[in-house]
Design a protein around this motif. Structure first.
Motif, short mmCIF file in Angstrom:
data_model
loop_
_atom_site.label_atom_id
_atom_site.label_comp_id
_atom_site.label_asym_id
_atom_site.label_seq_id
_atom_site.Cartn_x
_atom_site.Cartn_y
_atom_site.Cartn_z
N GLU A 10 0.86 -1.19 0.00
CA GLU A 10 0.00 0.00 0.00
C GLU A 10 0.89 1.23 0.00
N GLU A 11 0.34 2.33 -0.45
CA GLU A 11 1.10 3.58 -0.46
C GLU A 11 0.96 4.27 0.88
N ALA A 12 2.09 4.44 1.56
CA ALA A 12 2.10 5.20 2.81
C ALA A 12 2.30 6.67 2.46
N LYS A 13 1.56 7.53 3.12
CA LYS A 13 1.70 8.98 2.94
C LYS A 13 2.04 9.56 4.30
N LEU A 14 3.21 10.18 4.37
CA LEU A 14 3.72 10.68 5.64
C LEU A 14 4.08 12.15 5.54
N VAL A 40 4.77 0.47 0.70
CA VAL A 40 5.28 -0.35 1.80
C VAL A 40 4.37 -1.57 1.98
N PRO A 41 4.86 -2.62 2.61
CA PRO A 41 3.97 -3.75 2.90
C PRO A 41 2.80 -3.29 3.77
N SER A 42 1.60 -3.75 3.45
CA SER A 42 0.42 -3.34 4.21
C SER A 42 0.48 -3.81 5.66
N MET A 77 10.57 -0.56 -2.74
CA MET A 77 10.05 0.51 -1.88
C MET A 77 10.80 1.80 -2.17
N ILE A 78 12.12 1.71 -2.24
CA ILE A 78 12.95 2.89 -2.50
C ILE A 78 12.63 3.48 -3.86
#
Length: 179
Positions: free
Chosen positions: A27-31, A40-42, A171-172
């Motif tokens: 899933e896409e993490a938004k920080l 990142v892995p869900s 991920m990178i």
């Protein structure tokens, strides 16, 4: 405080412990107010306060840590207070290399360069370091954001490297920072 001392402190903050389990779903993490996007892995969640205290006993954890439930494989995000100019990425990389070489002379280096990821310049180090009686693969990236240094690290224990390294590299590659 000198640049080399600040870099050493930042590097120590960027390091974290790891050990692992993998997840197939991404899933896409938004920080950082949705300014950092990264696949990142869900199964990765913010590290618990209890695990943060164990992982960072000096009481100085990075700004945000995502991890596998057991704290094994982790991703840290730290938007530091250290000034960072885009033209100084090479200087940053050199300082970080020197600090790691001084503190981890037995480290195995896989990569150390300035690279582009999704149209943004990053310092990028990939090295294997000792952590107690084990080894840790450290993927450490730095870039300026709002005139300050943003550090992102993905780490995994050597025994999980075969399982996690391909995903960590993806991920990178997915990393996007919105100005």
């Amino acid at each position: 405080m000198s640049l080399s001392k600040r870099l050493l402190i930042l590097i120590c903050v960027a390091l974290f412990s790891v050990s692992g389990a993998s997840s197939g779903e991404i899933e896409e993490a938004k920080l950082l107010g949705s300014r950092i996007h990264m696949d990142v892995p869900s199964s990765f969640k913010p590290m618990s306060e209890e695990l943060l205290k164990l992982t960072y006993p000096n009481g100085n954890p990075p700004g945000y840590v995502l991890s596998a439930e057991d704290g094994s494989v982790t991703i840290t995000f730290n938007h530091t207070s250290s000034p960072m100019d885009p033209e100084k990425l090479g200087e940053l990389l050199h300082g970080m290399e020197m600090a790691y070489q001084n503190n981890n002379p037995s480290a195995t280096w896989h990569r150390s360069e300035i690279t582009g990821i999704n149209s943004r310049a990053w310092s990028y180090m990939d090295l294997q370091t000792k952590a107690g009686d084990s080894e840790v693969r450290n993927l450490i990236l730095g870039t300026p954001l709002d005139g300050r240094l943003l550090l992102i690290s993905v780490n995994m224990p050597k025994e999980l490297e075969e399982l996690w390294l391909p995903g960590a590299l993806k991920m990178i590659e997915s990393l996007k920072v919105l100005d």
